[in-house]
Design an enzyme around this catalytic site. Sequence first.
Site, PDB file in Angstrom:
ATOM      1  N   LYS A   1      47.886  36.031  40.075  1.00  0.00           N
ATOM      2  CA  LYS A   1      48.783  35.556  39.060  1.00  0.00           C
ATOM      3  C   LYS A   1      48.043  34.860  38.093  1.00  0.00           C
ATOM      4  O   LYS A   1      46.855  34.139  38.325  1.00  0.00           O
ATOM      5  CB  LYS A   1      49.686  34.510  39.467  1.00  0.00           C
ATOM      6  CG  LYS A   1      50.404  34.929  40.611  1.00  0.00           C
ATOM      7  CD  LYS A   1      51.756  33.965  41.137  1.00  0.00           C
ATOM      8  CE  LYS A   1      52.130  34.272  42.426  1.00  0.00           C
ATOM      9  NZ  LYS A   1      51.562  33.869  43.657  1.00  0.00           N
TER      10      LYS A   1
ATOM     11  N   ASN B   1      56.095  35.096  61.797  1.00  0.00           N
ATOM     12  CA  ASN B   1      56.579  35.489  60.418  1.00  0.00           C
ATOM     13  C   ASN B   1      56.502  36.954  60.261  1.00  0.00           C
ATOM     14  O   ASN B   1      57.192  37.641  59.269  1.00  0.00           O
ATOM     15  CB  ASN B   1      55.928  34.829  59.213  1.00  0.00           C
ATOM     16  CG  ASN B   1      56.570  33.225  59.439  1.00  0.00           C
ATOM     17  OD1 ASN B   1      57.189  32.816  60.312  1.00  0.00           O
ATOM     18  ND2 ASN B   1      55.845  32.458  58.732  1.00  0.00           N
TER      19      ASN B   1
ATOM     20  N   SER C   1      52.025  30.255  55.903  1.00  0.00           N
ATOM     21  CA  SER C   1      51.759  29.418  56.780  1.00  0.00           C
ATOM     22  C   SER C   1      50.112  29.254  57.285  1.00  0.00           C
ATOM     23  O   SER C   1      49.383  30.142  56.639  1.00  0.00           O
ATOM     24  CB  SER C   1      52.111  29.516  58.253  1.00  0.00           C
ATOM     25  OG  SER C   1      51.939  28.816  59.264  1.00  0.00           O
TER      26      SER C   1
ATOM     27  N   ASP D   1      49.229  37.242  48.740  1.00  0.00           N
ATOM     28  CA  ASP D   1      49.605  36.757  47.384  1.00  0.00           C
ATOM     29  C   ASP D   1      48.945  35.464  47.331  1.00  0.00           C
ATOM     30  O   ASP D   1      49.006  34.463  47.929  1.00  0.00           O
ATOM     31  CB  ASP D   1      51.051  36.559  47.236  1.00  0.00           C
ATOM     32  CG  ASP D   1      51.534  36.016  45.996  1.00  0.00           C
ATOM     33  OD1 ASP D   1      51.419  36.409  45.050  1.00  0.00           O
ATOM     34  OD2 ASP D   1      51.902  34.816  45.973  1.00  0.00           O
TER      35      ASP D   1
ATOM     36  N   TYR E   1      45.998  28.615  42.136  1.00  0.00           N
ATOM     37  CA  TYR E   1      45.986  28.032  43.565  1.00  0.00           C
ATOM     38  C   TYR E   1      44.582  27.560  43.886  1.00  0.00           C
ATOM     39  O   TYR E   1      44.378  26.898  45.166  1.00  0.00           O
ATOM     40  CB  TYR E   1      46.355  29.029  44.567  1.00  0.00           C
ATOM     41  CG  TYR E   1      47.984  29.482  44.512  1.00  0.00           C
ATOM     42  CD1 TYR E   1      48.854  28.772  43.603  1.00  0.00           C
ATOM     43  CD2 TYR E   1      48.284  30.655  45.358  1.00  0.00           C
ATOM     44  CE1 TYR E   1      50.068  29.255  43.556  1.00  0.00           C
ATOM     45  CE2 TYR E   1      49.574  31.086  45.251  1.00  0.00           C
ATOM     46  CZ  TYR E   1      50.352  30.445  44.393  1.00  0.00           C
ATOM     47  OH  TYR E   1      51.722  30.821  44.390  1.00  0.00           O
TER      48      TYR E   1
HETATM   49  P1  NDP Z   1      57.657  29.167  52.764  1.00  0.00           P
HETATM   50  O1  NDP Z   1      59.019  29.522  52.603  1.00  0.00           O
HETATM   51  O2  NDP Z   1      56.812  30.413  52.696  1.00  0.00           O
HETATM   52  O3  NDP Z   1      57.480  28.257  53.471  1.00  0.00           O
HETATM   53  C1  NDP Z   1      56.020  27.682  53.798  1.00  0.00           C
HETATM   54  C2  NDP Z   1      56.425  26.311  54.683  1.00  0.00           C
HETATM   55  O4  NDP Z   1      57.213  26.750  56.020  1.00  0.00           O
HETATM   56  C3  NDP Z   1      55.229  25.420  54.926  1.00  0.00           C
HETATM   57  O5  NDP Z   1      55.419  24.047  54.993  1.00  0.00           O
HETATM   58  C4  NDP Z   1      54.758  26.046  56.398  1.00  0.00           C
HETATM   59  O6  NDP Z   1      54.098  25.136  56.796  1.00  0.00           O
HETATM   60  C5  NDP Z   1      56.277  26.177  57.022  1.00  0.00           C
HETATM   61  N1  NDP Z   1      56.303  27.436  57.788  1.00  0.00           N
HETATM   62  C6  NDP Z   1      55.860  28.472  57.884  1.00  0.00           C
HETATM   63  N2  NDP Z   1      56.255  29.542  58.693  1.00  0.00           N
HETATM   64  C7  NDP Z   1      57.158  28.691  59.469  1.00  0.00           C
HETATM   65  C8  NDP Z   1      57.575  28.975  61.113  1.00  0.00           C
HETATM   66  N3  NDP Z   1      57.697  30.165  61.263  1.00  0.00           N
HETATM   67  N4  NDP Z   1      58.419  28.145  61.430  1.00  0.00           N
HETATM   68  C9  NDP Z   1      58.496  26.780  60.687  1.00  0.00           C
HETATM   69  N5  NDP Z   1      57.795  26.473  59.626  1.00  0.00           N
HETATM   70  C10 NDP Z   1      57.133  27.637  58.914  1.00  0.00           C
HETATM   71  O7  NDP Z   1      57.123  28.607  51.055  1.00  0.00           O
HETATM   72  P2  NDP Z   1      56.004  28.470  50.224  1.00  0.00           P
HETATM   73  O8  NDP Z   1      56.516  27.659  48.998  1.00  0.00           O
HETATM   74  O9  NDP Z   1      54.808  28.402  50.672  1.00  0.00           O
HETATM   75  O10 NDP Z   1      56.177  30.404  49.365  1.00  0.00           O
HETATM   76  C11 NDP Z   1      55.424  31.259  50.071  1.00  0.00           C
HETATM   77  C12 NDP Z   1      54.559  31.761  49.037  1.00  0.00           C
HETATM   78  O11 NDP Z   1      55.129  32.205  47.810  1.00  0.00           O
HETATM   79  C13 NDP Z   1      53.638  31.096  48.531  1.00  0.00           C
HETATM   80  O12 NDP Z   1      52.319  30.717  49.587  1.00  0.00           O
HETATM   81  C14 NDP Z   1      52.918  31.761  47.244  1.00  0.00           C
HETATM   82  O13 NDP Z   1      52.154  32.644  47.722  1.00  0.00           O
HETATM   83  C15 NDP Z   1      54.501  32.142  46.842  1.00  0.00           C
HETATM   84  N6  NDP Z   1      54.762  31.053  45.831  1.00  0.00           N
HETATM   85  C16 NDP Z   1      54.854  31.384  44.430  1.00  0.00           C
HETATM   86  C17 NDP Z   1      55.243  30.540  43.421  1.00  0.00           C
HETATM   87  C18 NDP Z   1      55.483  30.900  42.117  1.00  0.00           C
HETATM   88  O14 NDP Z   1      55.899  30.079  41.160  1.00  0.00           O
HETATM   89  N7  NDP Z   1      55.287  32.140  41.808  1.00  0.00           N
HETATM   90  C19 NDP Z   1      55.802  29.156  43.878  1.00  0.00           C
HETATM   91  C20 NDP Z   1      55.758  28.961  45.241  1.00  0.00           C
HETATM   92  C21 NDP Z   1      55.450  29.954  46.185  1.00  0.00           C
HETATM   93  P3  NDP Z   1      52.689  25.311  57.893  1.00  0.00           P
HETATM   94  O15 NDP Z   1      51.708  26.015  56.648  1.00  0.00           O
HETATM   95  O16 NDP Z   1      52.399  24.147  58.194  1.00  0.00           O
HETATM   96  O17 NDP Z   1      53.064  26.379  58.956  1.00  0.00           O
END
Ligand code: NDP
Length: 295
Positions: free
Chosen positions: A76, A251, A242, A46, A51
């Site tokens: 998107k 995950n 991540s 996605d 982005y």
């Molecule tokens: P997530 O809920 O996927 O969380 C991501 C965060 O959690 C990052 O800081 C990551 O850090 C950390 N993380 C990931 N896996 C783990 C784990 N197993 N343990 C601990 N920490 C973890 O949030 P997002 O906001 O990134 O949402 C996911 C996706 O949704 C986005 O990437 C995007 O594709 C979509 N999105 C869409 C939106 C919209 O308006 N349509 C808005 C926001 C997101 P690190 O990378 O350092 O591991």
Amino acid sequence: MADTPLSTLNNGVEMPVLGFGVFQTPPEETRSAVDAALRAGYRHIDTAAAYGNEREVGEAIANSGIGRPEVFIETKIWISDYGYDQTLHGFDKSARKLGVDQIDLLILHQALPTEFDRTLQAYRALETLLADGKVRAIGVSNFMVDHLTALLDQATVIPAVNQIEVHPYFTQHEVQAFGARQGILTQAWSPIGGITFYRDGEHTSTLQDPVIREIAQAHGKTPAQVMLRWHVQQGRSAIPKSTKPARIAENFDIFDFELTDAQLDAIDGLDTGRRGGPEPADITLANFGRPIPEA
Ligand code: NDP
């Protein structure tokens, strides 16, 4: 490696239920993140025009050795490209950056209720792209019930997906239930509560929640895995992000255990009703508009 379970969208297209998100992944880290995801078994990525990393997503897929049809690509259209002709051109920009002829799922990133006529024209362009076979499915993101109602009043194609903020602290039950009645699949963004980490500045929140931690311990799993399993068992698609290979693999490793009904209910009970992200109605061209570069 086990195949990802598939979700059948309302037009019959099959989509891997668990995808990989790249919001806030810098372009220079995107290739390696997507590469790690494909190695871990994800077959659904996605991204979004906004982005700034579609090109790197496309390159990682092209270089993976996995055939193009095996990977489901979702992207998107940003609000600055709403309008009929603009959205058709938005598809061209995204497809060229991704290096593909066809996009599997193309969605409108925001409802843009202040200029909903533009949103309706943008959606009409998605319908044209679908009819022309340029995209395999179309949908929306951050649409609340009133936005969906206004869209359905005009649309000829029911959106396949509504991608919205859903995590244990904010479940948007009403939007989900409305979507389910219309055949619109809810796809959870910030599925492990990421938006609450950015807001609070550190990784606490859902990952530290005692209820989630206790369930995780009972299954020998992590809090992130429990949250992702909760989404999938309740019939949602989820797209965790991540940049770290170990977490990317963690995950994805959610298909070998099952939460009980009581555990699902306990997680549902954590809803605070407080949104982590911006209020969808506050996303306007004046505040959030910015040009999406040509391919
Ligand atoms: P997530 O809920 O996927 O969380 C991501 C965060 O959690 C990052 O800081 C990551 O850090 C950390 N993380 C990931 N896996 C783990 C784990 N197993 N343990 C601990 N920490 C973890 O949030 P997002 O906001 O990134 O949402 C996911 C996706 O949704 C986005 O990437 C995007 O594709 C979509 N999105 C869409 C939106 C919209 O308006 N349509 C808005 C926001 C997101 P690190 O990378 O350092 O591991």
